[in-house]
Design an enzyme around this catalytic site. Structure first.
Site, PDB file in Angstrom:
ATOM      1  N   ASP A  12       0.866  -1.166   0.000  1.00 28.07           N
ATOM      2  CA  ASP A  12       0.000   0.000   0.000  1.00 28.07           C
ATOM      3  C   ASP A  12       0.911   1.227   0.000  1.00 28.07           C
ATOM      4  O   ASP A  12       2.113   1.117   0.272  1.00 28.07           O
ATOM      5  CB  ASP A  12      -0.886  -0.053   1.254  1.00 28.07           C
ATOM      6  CG  ASP A  12      -1.692   1.211   1.460  1.00 28.07           C
ATOM      7  OD1 ASP A  12      -2.294   1.695   0.486  1.00 28.07           O
ATOM      8  OD2 ASP A  12      -1.712   1.718   2.597  1.00 28.07           O
ATOM      9  N   ASP A  14      -0.313   5.118   0.959  1.00 34.53           N
ATOM     10  CA  ASP A  14      -0.663   6.033   2.061  1.00 34.53           C
ATOM     11  C   ASP A  14      -0.599   5.320   3.403  1.00 34.53           C
ATOM     12  O   ASP A  14      -1.284   4.314   3.622  1.00 34.53           O
ATOM     13  CB  ASP A  14      -2.084   6.584   1.871  1.00 34.53           C
ATOM     14  CG  ASP A  14      -2.145   7.684   0.837  1.00 34.53           C
ATOM     15  OD1 ASP A  14      -1.084   8.064   0.331  1.00 34.53           O
ATOM     16  OD2 ASP A  14      -3.250   8.165   0.545  1.00 34.53           O
TER      17      ASP A  14
END
Length: 237
Positions: A12, A14
């Site tokens: 991922d 963020d």
């Protein structure tokens, strides 16, 4: 050197490689780039799997690191790039009824501070937020603290999911909810992988937008922030 049983590392962005909607730390960016090159040298692959669109990801990590990846999945896997070239994408769009219902729940929110861009259409998904994606970092932090106590995002997701059972509503980042057709979440990228998968994300809890890919991967790490990610991958050289 590993010759067999290649590994796919999925990250991922963020909250995992960068601060939420922030740019990647310069020293960590250099470390991560070298780590990626090492993994590729020993025949492993490294992918990004983020809910954001391409423009936001480029702002956060830069074009050179973006092109270094074996692939980048944008919009929860609904858009796929290799070396900055679009390979495939979903053409799903929200219905007028869903749009009106989203406007209604956002309007009824008890949150006091508003900014612009409350509904953002991305490839194959929608991202909605009461506070607005253009909110300042301070306002984002304030909303996150308030939402942690009020559970507004959980209530909005639950309410809309009852009316739209064919859609998934996942809490993402500090301020938003991701909406997409059932099954079109981040876990869809696993069907493209050849070999075992290890996933790193910051929202791997039930209801988080990393949950399904985390539980379906061979291994997963629910990290606190990019510093936590760095500590873990330092052990995987």
């Amino acid at each position: 050197m590993r010759l067999n049983n290649a590994m796919n590392f999925l990250f991922d962005v963020d909250g995992t490689l960068t601060p939420p909607r922030g740019k990647m730390d310069k020293e960590f960016r250099l470390f991560f780039g070298e780590w990626v090159l090492h993994q590729q040298y020993i025949k492993n692959k490294v992918f990004l799997v983020t809910g954001s669109d391409r423009e936001k990801t480029l702002e956060q990590i830069g074009i050179s690191l973006y092109r270094l990846m074996d692939g980048v999945y944008q919009s929860c896997g609904n858009e796929f790039y290799i070396r900055n070239r679009l390979i495939k994408y979903s053409n799903w769009r929200m219905s007028p009824d869903l749009h009106l219902d989203i406007l209604d729940v956002l309007q009824k929110s008890e949150w006091y501070g508003r900014a612009d861009n409350n509904i953002e259409e991305r490839t194959g998904m929608i991202n909605i937020t009461t506070v607005g994606r253009s909110a300042s970092k301070v306002l984002r932090k304030e909303y996150y603290k308030w939402d942690t106590k009020s559970c507004e995002r959980e209530r909005i997701a639950e309410k809309l999911s009852h009316k739209y059972p064919d859609l998934e509503f996942s809490i993402g980042g500090e301020i938003s909810i991701d909406i997409y057709p059932e099954g079109n979440d981040k876990s869809q990228v696993l069907s493209d992988m050849d070999g075992e998968c290890t996933f790193f994300g910051d929202r791997c809890e039930v209801g988080g937008n990393d949950y399904t890919i985390a539980i379906m991967s061979n291994n997963s790490y629910n990290v606190k922030d990019w510093k936590d990610t760095q500590k873990i991958i330092m052990r995987k050289r």
